[in-house]
Design an enzyme around this catalytic site. Structure first.
Site, PDB file in Angstrom:
ATOM      1  N   ASN A   9       0.859  -1.192   0.000  1.00 42.27           N
ATOM      2  CA  ASN A   9       0.000   0.000   0.000  1.00 42.27           C
ATOM      3  C   ASN A   9       0.893   1.238   0.000  1.00 42.27           C
ATOM      4  O   ASN A   9       1.506   1.552   1.018  1.00 42.27           O
ATOM      5  CB  ASN A   9      -0.895  -0.041   1.251  1.00 42.27           C
ATOM      6  CG  ASN A   9      -1.715   1.223   1.420  1.00 42.27           C
ATOM      7  OD1 ASN A   9      -1.850   2.022   0.498  1.00 42.27           O
ATOM      8  ND2 ASN A   9      -2.283   1.399   2.619  1.00 42.27           N
ATOM      9  N   TRP A  10       0.941   1.905  -1.151  1.00 44.52           N
ATOM     10  CA  TRP A  10       1.852   3.065  -1.259  1.00 44.52           C
ATOM     11  C   TRP A  10       1.262   4.310  -0.607  1.00 44.52           C
ATOM     12  O   TRP A  10       1.923   5.344  -0.557  1.00 44.52           O
ATOM     13  CB  TRP A  10       2.170   3.337  -2.735  1.00 44.52           C
ATOM     14  CG  TRP A  10       2.915   2.215  -3.411  1.00 44.52           C
ATOM     15  CD1 TRP A  10       3.414   1.074  -2.814  1.00 44.52           C
ATOM     16  CD2 TRP A  10       3.262   2.100  -4.800  1.00 44.52           C
ATOM     17  NE1 TRP A  10       4.041   0.273  -3.741  1.00 44.52           N
ATOM     18  CE2 TRP A  10       3.960   0.876  -4.976  1.00 44.52           C
ATOM     19  CE3 TRP A  10       3.054   2.912  -5.915  1.00 44.52           C
ATOM     20  CZ2 TRP A  10       4.443   0.459  -6.219  1.00 44.52           C
ATOM     21  CZ3 TRP A  10       3.528   2.492  -7.149  1.00 44.52           C
ATOM     22  CH2 TRP A  10       4.223   1.280  -7.306  1.00 44.52           C
ATOM     23  N   LYS A  11       0.035   4.259  -0.166  1.00 45.30           N
ATOM     24  CA  LYS A  11      -0.646   5.406   0.459  1.00 45.30           C
ATOM     25  C   LYS A  11      -0.472   6.659  -0.420  1.00 45.30           C
ATOM     26  O   LYS A  11      -0.438   6.548  -1.631  1.00 45.30           O
ATOM     27  CB  LYS A  11      -0.119   5.638   1.873  1.00 45.30           C
ATOM     28  CG  LYS A  11      -0.138   4.365   2.718  1.00 45.30           C
ATOM     29  CD  LYS A  11      -0.006   4.665   4.166  1.00 45.30           C
ATOM     30  CE  LYS A  11       0.193   3.378   4.940  1.00 45.30           C
ATOM     31  NZ  LYS A  11       0.036   3.547   6.358  1.00 45.30           N
ATOM     32  N   HIS A  99      -9.671   0.807   5.235  1.00 41.00           N
ATOM     33  CA  HIS A  99      -8.352   0.991   5.880  1.00 41.00           C
ATOM     34  C   HIS A  99      -8.548   1.909   7.087  1.00 41.00           C
ATOM     35  O   HIS A  99      -9.351   2.847   7.042  1.00 41.00           O
ATOM     36  CB  HIS A  99      -7.381   1.606   4.869  1.00 41.00           C
ATOM     37  CG  HIS A  99      -5.971   1.618   5.374  1.00 41.00           C
ATOM     38  ND1 HIS A  99      -5.528   2.546   6.273  1.00 41.00           N
ATOM     39  CD2 HIS A  99      -4.921   0.803   5.127  1.00 41.00           C
ATOM     40  CE1 HIS A  99      -4.247   2.313   6.563  1.00 41.00           C
ATOM     41  NE2 HIS A  99      -3.859   1.253   5.874  1.00 41.00           N
ATOM     42  N   GLU A 101      -6.979   4.325   8.212  1.00 44.51           N
ATOM     43  CA  GLU A 101      -6.810   5.764   7.955  1.00 44.51           C
ATOM     44  C   GLU A 101      -8.083   6.354   7.354  1.00 44.51           C
ATOM     45  O   GLU A 101      -8.448   7.496   7.633  1.00 44.51           O
ATOM     46  CB  GLU A 101      -5.582   5.989   7.043  1.00 44.51           C
ATOM     47  CG  GLU A 101      -4.296   5.735   7.828  1.00 44.51           C
ATOM     48  CD  GLU A 101      -3.097   5.356   6.983  1.00 44.51           C
ATOM     49  OE1 GLU A 101      -3.123   5.521   5.754  1.00 44.51           O
ATOM     50  OE2 GLU A 101      -2.105   4.865   7.583  1.00 44.51           O
ATOM     51  N   GLU A 171      -5.116  -5.275  10.911  1.00 43.45           N
ATOM     52  CA  GLU A 171      -4.165  -4.177  11.035  1.00 43.45           C
ATOM     53  C   GLU A 171      -4.441  -3.410  12.328  1.00 43.45           C
ATOM     54  O   GLU A 171      -5.261  -2.478  12.335  1.00 43.45           O
ATOM     55  CB  GLU A 171      -4.316  -3.224   9.855  1.00 43.45           C
ATOM     56  CG  GLU A 171      -3.998  -3.843   8.517  1.00 43.45           C
ATOM     57  CD  GLU A 171      -3.435  -2.799   7.566  1.00 43.45           C
ATOM     58  OE1 GLU A 171      -2.312  -2.988   7.122  1.00 43.45           O
ATOM     59  OE2 GLU A 171      -4.101  -1.793   7.315  1.00 43.45           O
ATOM     60  N   GLY A 177       2.382   2.162  10.703  1.00 45.16           N
ATOM     61  CA  GLY A 177       3.287   3.299  10.489  1.00 45.16           C
ATOM     62  C   GLY A 177       3.975   3.778  11.750  1.00 45.16           C
ATOM     63  O   GLY A 177       4.546   4.866  11.768  1.00 45.16           O
ATOM     64  N   SER A 213       3.627  -2.186  10.366  1.00 47.44           N
ATOM     65  CA  SER A 213       5.088  -2.132  10.487  1.00 47.44           C
ATOM     66  C   SER A 213       5.777  -3.452  10.130  1.00 47.44           C
ATOM     67  O   SER A 213       6.764  -3.830  10.759  1.00 47.44           O
ATOM     68  CB  SER A 213       5.481  -1.648  11.890  1.00 47.44           C
ATOM     69  OG  SER A 213       4.949  -0.361  12.124  1.00 47.44           O
TER      70      SER A 213
HETATM   71  C1  PEP Z   1      -0.778   0.014   6.057  1.00 50.08           C
HETATM   72  O1  PEP Z   1      -0.797   1.133   5.589  1.00 50.08           O
HETATM   73  O2  PEP Z   1      -1.728  -0.737   5.815  1.00 50.08           O
HETATM   74  C2  PEP Z   1       0.353  -0.400   6.870  1.00 50.08           C
HETATM   75  C3  PEP Z   1       0.317  -1.567   7.426  1.00 50.08           C
HETATM   76  O3  PEP Z   1       1.390   0.495   6.999  1.00 50.08           O
HETATM   77  P1  PEP Z   1       2.840   0.207   7.663  1.00 50.08           P
HETATM   78  O4  PEP Z   1       3.360  -1.076   7.061  1.00 50.08           O
HETATM   79  O5  PEP Z   1       3.674   1.385   7.256  1.00 50.08           O
HETATM   80  O6  PEP Z   1       2.652   0.086   9.124  1.00 50.08           O
END
Ligand code: PEP
Length: 258
Positions: A9-11, A99, A101, A171, A177, A213
């Site tokens: 996931n490049w966000k 997600h 976010e 998640e 993050g 992470s």
């Molecule tokens: C995500 O955005 O779904 C995610 C898991 O981010 P990160 O790996 O940076 O924690």
């Protein structure tokens, strides 16, 4: 064990030039060292999708392309939004739904998550349903109940035709993050819990991913001890080397090499 799935996931990172560069790098590495057991997906920002799919098609990169979100409606007066059919025309095969976010910052309620998931699968695209608790909930031992509620809200009553299109990503919000990864034990317990709840909703075949992470160093332990079917990766998917090292870890765990 299900065939592993690793999604990057490049966000809101990488403009289209940078995105092309990254997918080309990924393509070169995969040509020299294919990951035969793993399904790989990259999820760029909307504006990069066309460029990324062009490279994937022309250079025959063994990867599929996803979107980070889609609007719950099929079309209409929704300024700034993107529909599932627009994504489908771009050869997008996957959509992240709910997600954390988007839930936290863009008012995505459980109800909208459930409706969006249906909009996605009705169009024949695969939905990656994201679930996970905040730290305060984990600290008061409410995580299992919280995730159960999210799963029920999104998946209850889903027509059996669409069930094979659902993947679930656990998640924990506190691990996204932040550099804080859930322990392999926490991941295993939650994965088992999710599989039980999913089975009670007739989704026992759904793959269960972990995200939060994940990096090149912790992927093997999370995969083998956490008993997940793969990963949803944010930060570490922005570099070809770390993303593909995670893919390799998933590949080797499936293959019994790790
Ligand atoms: C995500 O955005 O779904 C995610 C898991 O981010 P990160 O790996 O940076 O924690």
């Amino acid at each position: 064990m299900n065939r592993p799935l690793v999604i990057g996931n490049w966000k809101m990172n990488l403009d289209y030039v940078e995105a092309v560069h990254l997918i080309q790098q990924i393509g070169v590495v995969l040509k020299n060292k294919p990951l035969e057991h793993v399904e790989l997906v990259v999820v760029p920002p909307f504006v990069d999708i066309r460029s990324v799919t062009s490279v994937v098609d022309s250079e025959r990169v063994a990867i599929e392309v996803g979107a980070q979100h889609a609007n719950v409606h099929e079309a209409g007066a929704h300024t700034g939004e993107v529909s599932v059919s627009m994504l489908e025309r771009l050869n997008v095969k996957w959509v992240l739904v709910g997600h954390s976010e988007r839930r936290a910052m863009y008012a995505m309620t459980d109800e909208i998550v459930a409706q969006t998931l249906r909009t996605v699968v009705r169009q024949g695209l695969a939905a990656v349903l994201c679930v996970g608790e905040e730290l305060s909930i984990r600290e008061t031992e409410g995580h299992n109940d919280f995730v159960t509620t999210q799963l029920h809200a999104a998946l209850e009553g889903l027509d059996e035709r669409w069930r094979p299109l659902v993947t679930i990503a656990y998640e924990p919000v506190w691990a996204i993050g932040t550099g804080l990864t859930a322990t392999t034990e926490q991941v295993r317990e939650m994965t088992e819990h999710i599989r039980t709840v999913a089975a009670s909703l007739s989704l026992g075949e759904a793959r269960v991913l972990y995200g939060g992470s994940v990096n090149a160093e912790n992927a093997t332990a999370l995969m083998s001890e956490g008993r997940v079917d793969g990963f949803l990766v944010g930060g570490a998917s922005l570099k070809a080397e770390s993303f593909l090292t995670i893919g390799q870890a998933a590949n080797d765990c499936y293959d019994g090499k790790r």
